[in-house]
Design an enzyme around this catalytic site. Structure first.
Site, PDB file in Angstrom:
ATOM      1  N   LYS A 179       0.837  -1.181   0.000  1.00 50.05           N
ATOM      2  CA  LYS A 179       0.000   0.000   0.000  1.00 50.05           C
ATOM      3  C   LYS A 179       0.888   1.252   0.000  1.00 50.05           C
ATOM      4  O   LYS A 179       2.012   1.178   0.482  1.00 50.05           O
ATOM      5  CB  LYS A 179      -0.947   0.010   1.200  1.00 50.05           C
ATOM      6  CG  LYS A 179      -0.213  -0.103   2.546  1.00 50.05           C
ATOM      7  CD  LYS A 179      -0.753   0.776   3.615  1.00 50.05           C
ATOM      8  CE  LYS A 179      -0.398   2.213   3.433  1.00 50.05           C
ATOM      9  NZ  LYS A 179       0.136   2.875   4.645  1.00 50.05           N
ATOM     10  N   HIS A 209       0.411  -4.951   5.766  1.00 50.62           N
ATOM     11  CA  HIS A 209       1.155  -5.697   6.794  1.00 50.62           C
ATOM     12  C   HIS A 209       0.324  -5.938   8.063  1.00 50.62           C
ATOM     13  O   HIS A 209       0.639  -6.822   8.850  1.00 50.62           O
ATOM     14  CB  HIS A 209       2.510  -5.050   7.097  1.00 50.62           C
ATOM     15  CG  HIS A 209       2.446  -3.821   7.945  1.00 50.62           C
ATOM     16  ND1 HIS A 209       2.074  -2.601   7.453  1.00 50.62           N
ATOM     17  CD2 HIS A 209       2.708  -3.627   9.266  1.00 50.62           C
ATOM     18  CE1 HIS A 209       2.110  -1.712   8.434  1.00 50.62           C
ATOM     19  NE2 HIS A 209       2.494  -2.297   9.536  1.00 50.62           N
ATOM     20  N   LYS A 213      -0.182  -9.506  11.059  1.00 48.57           N
ATOM     21  CA  LYS A 213       0.091  -9.484  12.505  1.00 48.57           C
ATOM     22  C   LYS A 213      -0.612 -10.683  13.147  1.00 48.57           C
ATOM     23  O   LYS A 213      -1.731 -11.035  12.768  1.00 48.57           O
ATOM     24  CB  LYS A 213      -0.392  -8.163  13.115  1.00 48.57           C
ATOM     25  CG  LYS A 213       0.437  -6.977  12.607  1.00 48.57           C
ATOM     26  CD  LYS A 213       0.137  -5.708  13.332  1.00 48.57           C
ATOM     27  CE  LYS A 213       0.843  -4.530  12.672  1.00 48.57           C
ATOM     28  NZ  LYS A 213       2.044  -4.082  13.343  1.00 48.57           N
ATOM     29  N   GLU A 247      -0.517   5.842  17.368  1.00 40.81           N
ATOM     30  CA  GLU A 247       0.941   5.805  17.239  1.00 40.81           C
ATOM     31  C   GLU A 247       1.548   6.951  18.033  1.00 40.81           C
ATOM     32  O   GLU A 247       0.946   8.027  18.133  1.00 40.81           O
ATOM     33  CB  GLU A 247       1.349   6.002  15.785  1.00 40.81           C
ATOM     34  CG  GLU A 247       0.833   4.951  14.851  1.00 40.81           C
ATOM     35  CD  GLU A 247       1.425   5.168  13.471  1.00 40.81           C
ATOM     36  OE1 GLU A 247       2.560   4.723  13.264  1.00 40.81           O
ATOM     37  OE2 GLU A 247       0.772   5.792  12.632  1.00 40.81           O
ATOM     38  N   ASP A 266      -3.550   6.870   4.593  1.00 47.82           N
ATOM     39  CA  ASP A 266      -2.412   6.114   5.117  1.00 47.82           C
ATOM     40  C   ASP A 266      -2.843   4.942   6.002  1.00 47.82           C
ATOM     41  O   ASP A 266      -2.221   3.879   5.961  1.00 47.82           O
ATOM     42  CB  ASP A 266      -1.508   7.075   5.911  1.00 47.82           C
ATOM     43  CG  ASP A 266      -0.207   6.442   6.338  1.00 47.82           C
ATOM     44  OD1 ASP A 266       0.430   5.794   5.502  1.00 47.82           O
ATOM     45  OD2 ASP A 266       0.172   6.584   7.528  1.00 47.82           O
ATOM     46  N   HIS A 271      -5.396  -0.473   6.586  1.00 44.52           N
ATOM     47  CA  HIS A 271      -5.296  -1.222   7.841  1.00 44.52           C
ATOM     48  C   HIS A 271      -6.623  -1.248   8.624  1.00 44.52           C
ATOM     49  O   HIS A 271      -7.105  -2.309   9.014  1.00 44.52           O
ATOM     50  CB  HIS A 271      -4.210  -0.627   8.748  1.00 44.52           C
ATOM     51  CG  HIS A 271      -2.877  -0.467   8.092  1.00 44.52           C
ATOM     52  ND1 HIS A 271      -2.391  -1.354   7.163  1.00 44.52           N
ATOM     53  CD2 HIS A 271      -1.915   0.477   8.219  1.00 44.52           C
ATOM     54  CE1 HIS A 271      -1.190  -0.961   6.761  1.00 44.52           C
ATOM     55  NE2 HIS A 271      -0.879   0.155   7.379  1.00 44.52           N
ATOM     56  N   LYS A 371      -1.313   9.991  14.705  1.00 47.28           N
ATOM     57  CA  LYS A 371       0.116  10.030  15.044  1.00 47.28           C
ATOM     58  C   LYS A 371       0.315  10.941  16.245  1.00 47.28           C
ATOM     59  O   LYS A 371      -0.521  11.795  16.541  1.00 47.28           O
ATOM     60  CB  LYS A 371       0.913  10.562  13.856  1.00 47.28           C
ATOM     61  CG  LYS A 371       0.914   9.590  12.674  1.00 47.28           C
ATOM     62  CD  LYS A 371       2.095   9.815  11.776  1.00 47.28           C
ATOM     63  CE  LYS A 371       2.094   8.881  10.585  1.00 47.28           C
ATOM     64  NZ  LYS A 371       2.488   7.497  10.931  1.00 47.28           N
TER      65      LYS A 371
HETATM   66  C1  BG6 Z   1       2.125   2.167   7.679  1.00 45.95           C
HETATM   67  C2  BG6 Z   1       1.862   3.646   7.613  1.00 45.95           C
HETATM   68  O1  BG6 Z   1       1.346   1.486   6.737  1.00 45.95           O
HETATM   69  O2  BG6 Z   1       1.809   1.690   8.978  1.00 45.95           O
HETATM   70  C3  BG6 Z   1       2.654   4.383   8.673  1.00 45.95           C
HETATM   71  O3  BG6 Z   1       2.236   4.125   6.328  1.00 45.95           O
HETATM   72  C4  BG6 Z   1       2.391   3.785  10.040  1.00 45.95           C
HETATM   73  O4  BG6 Z   1       2.353   5.767   8.670  1.00 45.95           O
HETATM   74  C5  BG6 Z   1       2.577   2.282  10.006  1.00 45.95           C
HETATM   75  O5  BG6 Z   1       3.309   4.370  10.940  1.00 45.95           O
HETATM   76  C6  BG6 Z   1       2.143   1.657  11.318  1.00 45.95           C
HETATM   77  O6  BG6 Z   1       2.506   0.303  11.320  1.00 45.95           O
HETATM   78  P1  BG6 Z   1       2.796  -0.464  12.680  1.00 45.95           P
HETATM   79  O7  BG6 Z   1       2.991  -1.889  12.270  1.00 45.95           O
HETATM   80  O8  BG6 Z   1       4.024   0.161  13.280  1.00 45.95           O
HETATM   81  O9  BG6 Z   1       1.593  -0.254  13.540  1.00 45.95           O
END
Ligand code: BG6
Length: 519
Positions: A179, A209, A213, A247, A266, A271, A371
């Site tokens: 993505k 991703h 998980k 985050e 994003d 996600h 964030k």
């Molecule tokens: C990514 C985003 O897909 O996922 C990022 O582009 C984000 O902005 C990240 O920080 C978060 O992934 P994780 O696995 O750290 O929660």
């Protein structure tokens, strides 16, 4: 003997403990293959892909016959690539790195310099791959991993197709992309059309991703391998669902990408909507990629379109200001390197999503992500309804927390259930307690190890299908367009770094007894 001790219980019931940390499930070793990484000098290759391949080899999950060809525009050769990847693997796994294992791995690493827009380069790439395939006996199987900026995906895909590298005359040919898949519905359809011109859908691996998980994979097992939850998993027993991905990180070094994307593109389009689909889907006909993906898309098709004229009733956006995190001062988004001083890009969003079908009619899915919030945390919380009548004289209706089932995605992946119990000694005092399961100490595959091994095995369950991706854009593109045309610079910043986000999010809860779970 009492049944309070689980071991006594097991002994008496002649069963084995349910979770043995030393017990592992076997993973079928996939066929030999080549992994070609476009963008091999970049961050993703160094931090994730090469360390994941190294781990898969050391854990014995890959066939002995494999090789990795790194491709990038930077000048370099096999030797310089090998040296820099050694540093990358040591940095990623300081404890797991071993010189012996590295020497097994390193002879399979190669590097080629080339321009991704140059069709002639792809002709020479094909010849190089044919030679390496003979040397390493990889049977013509190839995975092309695009660890490159999305704006050049189409160049690479087109050139792979023109060079005949998408054909499967001998062995398979698969392409992996990450993505964002486009920036709106139109661009994602265009990208999918380019992909599908050269590759069949079963050759395309769109990676999110979050799906890899451990506790996200576990959602299906939890829901459909237990009989006690599914009867409750609907509007009759569930008041609302909260999906949170918060985050602590800011925009980091990704200003160029992030300021054009914003949090809805994003995090939500991919996600959070994937978490929503897995939580809300019907039981699939079988545990196979096609069935699971069919059910996920059905949920997304039932998501009620956002009312664009009353967007503020369903959506709150925010952008972080200055603040303090882990005892250190952090700058506002607009003072991060590369961010325009009047940027209107949201770094936080919370939305109330409704799924108009029999199971979920009237149940809000309250989703938030941002964030620079106070903690890093991702979870799905199922909030059950309040009891219909409280018979205890001293306790007021609505004053106790309803049962809540929390699927923790990170950190400390696990599951907990909150329920009320009697306080010892008291007559009718209640207290909430947690029953908790944690994945801690159970070694699983890291997300990138999982996706690479699944791609080698041809299992697309954890990857996004074109229709699922496009449906998520269909829901969110109009919202993003509206926000982009109407957000005024003066409304931001509206939350402090290190906080729980903008105060206005409470307005989305809809009922007085609902509360956001603290971050
Ligand atoms: C990514 C985003 O897909 O996922 C990022 O582009 C984000 O902005 C990240 O920080 C978060 O992934 P994780 O696995 O750290 O929660």
């Amino acid at each position: 003997m009492t049944a309070n001790n689980p071991e006594d219980f097991c002994e008496s019931a002649q069963c084995t403990p349910m979770l043995d940390p030393d017990e592992t499930c076997t993973i079928d070793v996939p066929d030999p293959c080549a992994v070609v990484i476009f963008g091999a000098s970049g961050d993703l290759a160094k931090r994730k892909l090469i360390p994941a391949l190294y781990n898969l080899m050391t854990k014995g999950h890959m066939a002995k016959e494999f090789f990795v060809l790194g491709v990038a525009m930077d000048e370099g050769d096999d030797e310089s690539f090998r040296a820099s990847m050694k540093k990358a693997v040591e940095a990623a796994h300081p404890k797991r790195f071993s010189e012996d294992k590295w020497s097994e791995f390193v002879d399979r690493l190669y590097y080629a310099t080339g321009r991704f827009q140059d069709p002639a380069f792809f002709g020479s790439l094909r010849e190089l791959l044919e030679g390496l395939d003979r040397r390493h006996n990889t049977g013509g199987n190839k995975i092309f991993y695009c660890a490159i900026p999305p704006k050049i995906y189409e160049d690479v895909i087109e050139n792979l197709g023109q060079a005949g590298l998408s054909r499967e005359s001998r062995g398979y040919s698969r392409v992996c992309i990450e993505k964002p898949f486009g920036v709106n519905l139109e661009s994602s359809q265009k990208l999918n059309a380019t992909l599908q011109k050269h590759f069949g859908e079963r050759q395309i691996y769109r990676l999110d991703h979050y799906l890899a998980k451990e506790n996200v994979q576990n959602i299906l097992m939890f829901r459909f391998a237990n009989s006690i939850f599914e009867p409750l998993w609907n509007r009759r027993y569930i008041d609302h669902v909260q999906i949170t991905v918060s985050e602590t990180l800011g925009v980091e070094h990704r200003a160029g990408y992030y300021d054009r994307a914003g949090v809805i593109r994003d995090m939500f389009q991919n996600h959070l909507f994937q978490l929503l689909a897995l939580t809300a889907m019907e039981p699939p006909a079988s545990f196979e990629a096609a069935s699971v993906r069919d059910e996920k898309i059905k949920v997304l098709r039932c998501v009620r379109p956002f009312p664009l004229d009353r967007l503020d009733e369903h959506l709150v956006i925010g952008q972080y200001g200055a603040g303090e995190l882990d005892g250190r001062e952090v700058p506002p988004y607009r003072e991060e390197p590369g961010i325009p001083e009047n940027s209107t890009t949201p770094t936080f969003a919370a939305m109330a999503v409704f799924i108009d079908n029999w199971r979920w009619s009237g149940v809000p899915f309250l989703m938030r992500s941002g964030k620079r919030l106070s903690v890093r945390k991702a979870e799905i919380a199922i909030h059950f309804r309040q009891v219909p009548h409280l018979m205890f004289p001293t306790i007021q209706q609505g004053s106790i927390a309803a049962n809540t089932l929390v699927l923790r995605v990170q950190p400390d992946e696990g599951i907990s259930l909150l329920f009320q119990t009697k306080m010892p000694e008291s007559r009718d005092c209640l207290r909430p307690v947690l029953m908790d399961f944690s994945y801690e100490n159970l070694a699983g595959l890291e997300a990138y190890e999982r996706v690479l091994i699944d791609c080698m095995q041809g299992d697309q369950m954890l990857f996004v299908r074109a229709d699922g991706d496009e449906q998520a854009w269909r829901i969110l593109s109009p919202v993003i367009e509206k926000l982009e045309s109407e957000t005024l610079p003066e409304i931001f910043p509206n939350y402090t770094s290190g906080s729980e986000g903008p105060a206005e999010v409470d307005a989305l809860l809809g009922r007085p007894w609902r509360q956001w779970r603290p971050l």
